[in-house]
Enzyme design. Structure first.
Site, PDB file in Angstrom:
ATOM      1  N   ASP A 131       0.704  -1.184   0.055  1.00 14.49           N
ATOM      2  CA  ASP A 131       0.047  -0.212  -0.065  1.00 14.49           C
ATOM      3  C   ASP A 131       1.008   1.278  -0.015  1.00 14.49           C
ATOM      4  OD1 ASP A 131      -2.150  -1.696   0.123  1.00 14.49           O
ATOM      5  OD2 ASP A 131      -2.852  -0.905   2.116  1.00 14.49           O
ATOM      6  N   ARG A 179      -1.218  -0.495  -8.274  1.00  8.41           N
ATOM      7  CA  ARG A 179      -2.811  -0.422  -8.418  1.00  8.41           C
ATOM      8  C   ARG A 179      -3.081   1.152  -8.080  1.00  8.41           C
ATOM      9  NH1 ARG A 179      -3.694  -0.916  -2.037  1.00  8.41           N
ATOM     10  NH2 ARG A 179      -4.362  -3.060  -2.514  1.00  8.41           N
ATOM     11  N   LYS A 231      -6.887   7.169  -5.653  1.00  8.23           N
ATOM     12  CA  LYS A 231      -6.738   8.763  -5.665  1.00  8.23           C
ATOM     13  C   LYS A 231      -5.904   9.311  -4.872  1.00  8.23           C
ATOM     14  CE  LYS A 231     -11.240   9.531  -7.869  1.00  8.23           C
ATOM     15  NZ  LYS A 231     -12.596  10.270  -7.772  1.00  8.23           N
TER      16      LYS A 231
HETATM   17  C1  LIG Z   1      -8.964  -1.355  -3.088  1.00  5.97           C
HETATM   18  C2  LIG Z   1      -8.415   0.022  -2.781  1.00  5.97           C
HETATM   19  C3  LIG Z   1      -7.152   0.204  -2.034  1.00  5.97           C
HETATM   20  C4  LIG Z   1      -6.763   1.454  -1.639  1.00  5.97           C
HETATM   21  N1  LIG Z   1      -5.432   1.524  -1.400  1.00  5.97           N
HETATM   22  C5  LIG Z   1      -4.821   2.734  -0.978  1.00  5.97           C
HETATM   23  C6  LIG Z   1      -3.849   3.116  -0.595  1.00  5.97           C
HETATM   24  O1  LIG Z   1      -2.618   2.087  -0.670  1.00  5.97           O
HETATM   25  N2  LIG Z   1      -3.262   4.276  -0.299  1.00  5.97           N
HETATM   26  C7  LIG Z   1      -4.054   5.337  -0.282  1.00  5.97           C
HETATM   27  O2  LIG Z   1      -3.718   6.452  -0.158  1.00  5.97           O
HETATM   28  N3  LIG Z   1      -5.408   5.128  -0.676  1.00  5.97           N
HETATM   29  C8  LIG Z   1      -6.064   3.945  -0.841  1.00  5.97           C
HETATM   30  N4  LIG Z   1      -7.125   3.838  -1.429  1.00  5.97           N
HETATM   31  C9  LIG Z   1      -7.970   4.890  -1.042  1.00  5.97           C
HETATM   32  C10 LIG Z   1      -8.157   5.691  -2.266  1.00  5.97           C
HETATM   33  O3  LIG Z   1      -7.087   6.667  -2.264  1.00  5.97           O
HETATM   34  C11 LIG Z   1      -9.562   6.615  -1.913  1.00  5.97           C
HETATM   35  O4  LIG Z   1      -8.990   7.664  -0.698  1.00  5.97           O
HETATM   36  C12 LIG Z   1     -11.070   6.132  -1.809  1.00  5.97           C
HETATM   37  O5  LIG Z   1     -11.093   5.163  -2.627  1.00  5.97           O
HETATM   38  C13 LIG Z   1     -11.960   7.203  -2.340  1.00  5.97           C
HETATM   39  O6  LIG Z   1     -11.576   7.631  -3.662  1.00  5.97           O
HETATM   40  P1  LIG Z   1     -12.559   7.322  -4.932  1.00  5.97           P
HETATM   41  O7  LIG Z   1     -11.658   6.862  -6.024  1.00  5.97           O
HETATM   42  O8  LIG Z   1     -13.461   6.079  -4.365  1.00  5.97           O
HETATM   43  O9  LIG Z   1     -13.330   8.520  -5.404  1.00  5.97           O
HETATM   44  P2  LIG Z   1     -14.017   9.872  -4.315  1.00  5.97           P
HETATM   45  O10 LIG Z   1     -13.513  10.927  -5.383  1.00  5.97           O
HETATM   46  O11 LIG Z   1     -13.631   9.771  -3.069  1.00  5.97           O
HETATM   47  O12 LIG Z   1     -15.567   9.371  -4.472  1.00  5.97           O
HETATM   48  C14 LIG Z   1     -16.253   9.324  -5.636  1.00  5.97           C
HETATM   49  C15 LIG Z   1     -17.853   8.536  -5.474  1.00  5.97           C
HETATM   50  O13 LIG Z   1     -17.320   7.193  -4.903  1.00  5.97           O
HETATM   51  C16 LIG Z   1     -18.279   6.823  -3.848  1.00  5.97           C
HETATM   52  N5  LIG Z   1     -17.557   6.833  -2.558  1.00  5.97           N
HETATM   53  C17 LIG Z   1     -16.234   7.138  -2.210  1.00  5.97           C
HETATM   54  N6  LIG Z   1     -15.702   6.882  -1.043  1.00  5.97           N
HETATM   55  C18 LIG Z   1     -17.036   6.285  -0.304  1.00  5.97           C
HETATM   56  C19 LIG Z   1     -17.211   5.883   0.858  1.00  5.97           C
HETATM   57  N7  LIG Z   1     -16.526   6.095   2.058  1.00  5.97           N
HETATM   58  N8  LIG Z   1     -18.468   5.446   1.099  1.00  5.97           N
HETATM   59  C20 LIG Z   1     -19.428   5.516   0.185  1.00  5.97           C
HETATM   60  N9  LIG Z   1     -19.288   5.960  -0.975  1.00  5.97           N
HETATM   61  C21 LIG Z   1     -18.297   6.432  -1.270  1.00  5.97           C
HETATM   62  C22 LIG Z   1     -19.052   8.011  -3.783  1.00  5.97           C
HETATM   63  O14 LIG Z   1     -20.201   7.847  -4.670  1.00  5.97           O
HETATM   64  C23 LIG Z   1     -18.505   9.498  -4.471  1.00  5.97           C
HETATM   65  O15 LIG Z   1     -19.209  10.230  -4.845  1.00  5.97           O
HETATM   66  C24 LIG Z   1      -7.553   2.503  -1.707  1.00  5.97           C
HETATM   67  C25 LIG Z   1      -8.677   2.474  -2.257  1.00  5.97           C
HETATM   68  C26 LIG Z   1      -9.350   1.056  -2.658  1.00  5.97           C
HETATM   69  C27 LIG Z   1     -10.645   1.140  -3.425  1.00  5.97           C
END
Ligand SMILES: Cc1cc2nc3c(=O)[nH]c(=O)nc-3n(C[C@H](O)[C@H](O)[C@H](O)COP(=O)(O)OP(=O)(O)OC[C@H]3O[C@@H](n4cnc5c(N)ncnc54)[C@H](O)[C@@H]3O)c2cc1C
Length: 305
Positions: A131, A183, A186
């Site tokens: 991660d 991976r 955002k």
């Molecule tokens: C499998 C996986 C691994 C990850 N690993 C890391 C990592 O190693 N390092 C790191 O910094 N981050 C990690 N993340 C977190 C990532 O960086 C984001 O903070 C997180 O995924 C929210 O961004 P988003 O792309 O979903 O979009 P966003 O712009 O946050 O959200 C877009 C839409 O997605 C939906 N959504 C998003 N979050 C939520 C929620 N909590 N509850 C309900 N709906 C929601 C909503 O509909 C929202 O409008 C990981 C995420 C995933 C899915």
């Protein structure tokens, strides 16, 4: 309403982390996002995820570990997880954080600990995802990953990049030369404008550009997002460029957009669910609330149930 940065600030308060872990009432709030306290509960959750046509990635919750013994206990936990995956036959790999293995104590310690887990996973034909954490640790994480990747194969160990960082496109180009499995997410930490795009629109634009680079590379990557716009952009690009559905996978977090997870799996896309478990849930849980403060009300409603 609590803002994103206030929630992320709270997520980093060590005192609150210990306080929260001691009270089972708080634990009850987290059940939507945390699969359980121990490996067996996580295995049960993963069986259900597998039954929906999705694969999984174990995440043992603990980060910013400050003692050598605690970091070594994390290695033991992951070796146990890898053994459980083999014994139960579930479809899952593992995700690790280098701060969990002692990055803040000594990068060499984190490397040695991570190496033990990657070595065991490699022997078992499994895969370890490193991660990505806060930007102070980005370079150290990439450096350790490159050492591991030098010793193990493309399908043994992979890394994460965050589209909110300015440096990410360069990192992606650099890592693809090795090559490496990436991976793309955002990014979930509070970052200053010196290193990260403050505007969501720019984070999203960068996400799409890096996603296109990854999908064009011929290497199997993870597109990690719950954002329907990012998912549609990925599907459209793959279709346009003739990238087949099994040449990459979507990834989402446990408990978030289950409907979309199942839909993508039904549509024939690879879909992996990141499954956190363990007692040190506080920082992870707070980052999830920070991403979507509306979830605070959802969580509070659970208190009365
Ligand atoms: C499998 C996986 C691994 C990850 N690993 C890391 C990592 O190693 N390092 C790191 O910094 N981050 C990690 N993340 C977190 C990532 O960086 C984001 O903070 C997180 O995924 C929210 O961004 P988003 O792309 O979903 O979009 P966003 O712009 O946050 O959200 C877009 C839409 O997605 C939906 N959504 C998003 N979050 C939520 C929620 N909590 N509850 C309900 N709906 C929601 C909503 O509909 C929202 O409008 C990981 C995420 C995933 C899915």
């Amino acid at each position: 309403m609590l803002t994103r940065s206030a929630l992320i600030y709270l997520s980093r308060q060590e005192g609150l982390k210990d306080f929260a872990a001691r009270f089972s009432l708080f634990r009850k709030l987290t059940t939507r996002f945390i699969a359980g306290d121990d490996i067996d509960e996580a295995v049960a959750a993963i069986r259900e995820i597998n039954a929906q046509g999705c694969s999984a990635s174990f995440d043992h919750l603990n980060e910013s570990v400050s003692g050598i013994a605690e970091a070594e206990a994390e290695v033991k936990e992951y070796l146990d997880v890898l053994a459980h995956i083999d014994e139960t036959g579930i479809n899952s790999n593992v995700s690790i954080k280098l701060s969990q293995f002692g990055l803040q104590i000594d990068p060499e310690l984190a490397y040695r600990n991570a190496r033990l887990v990657v070595e065991d996973a490699s022997r078992r034909g499994n895969f370890v995802r490193v991660d990505m954490e806060g930007s102070n640790d980005t370079q150290a994480t990439i450096d350790i990953f490159k050492r591991l990747r030098g010793e193990f194969g493309l399908n043994d160990v992979g890394i994460v990049l965050q589209s909110y960082l300015y440096r990410t496109m360069d990192d992606a180009r650099d890592l693809l030369k090795i090559p490496a499995r990436i991976r793309l997410c955002k990014g979930a930490y509070n970052e200053p404008p010196e290193v990260a795009y403050p505007e969501k629109q720019k984070v999203d634009e960068n996400y799409v550009q890096v996603m296109q680079l990854l999908l064009s590379s011929g290497i199997y990557h993870g597109i990690a997002t719950h954002d329907p716009k990012m998912i549609d952009a990925t599907k459209d690009f793959a279709q346009r460029e003739g990238v087949s559905k099994d040449a990459f996978e979507f990834q989402m977090l446990y408990g978030i957009r289950r409907d979309l997870q199942e839909q993508l799996a039904r549509d024939g896309y690879g879909m992996r669910v990141y499954v956190p478990y363990g007692k040190h849930w506080y920082p992870y849980f707070m980052r999830r609330l920070a991403e979507r403060p509306a979830n605070i009300w959802f969580v509070l409603k659970n208190l009365w149930k």
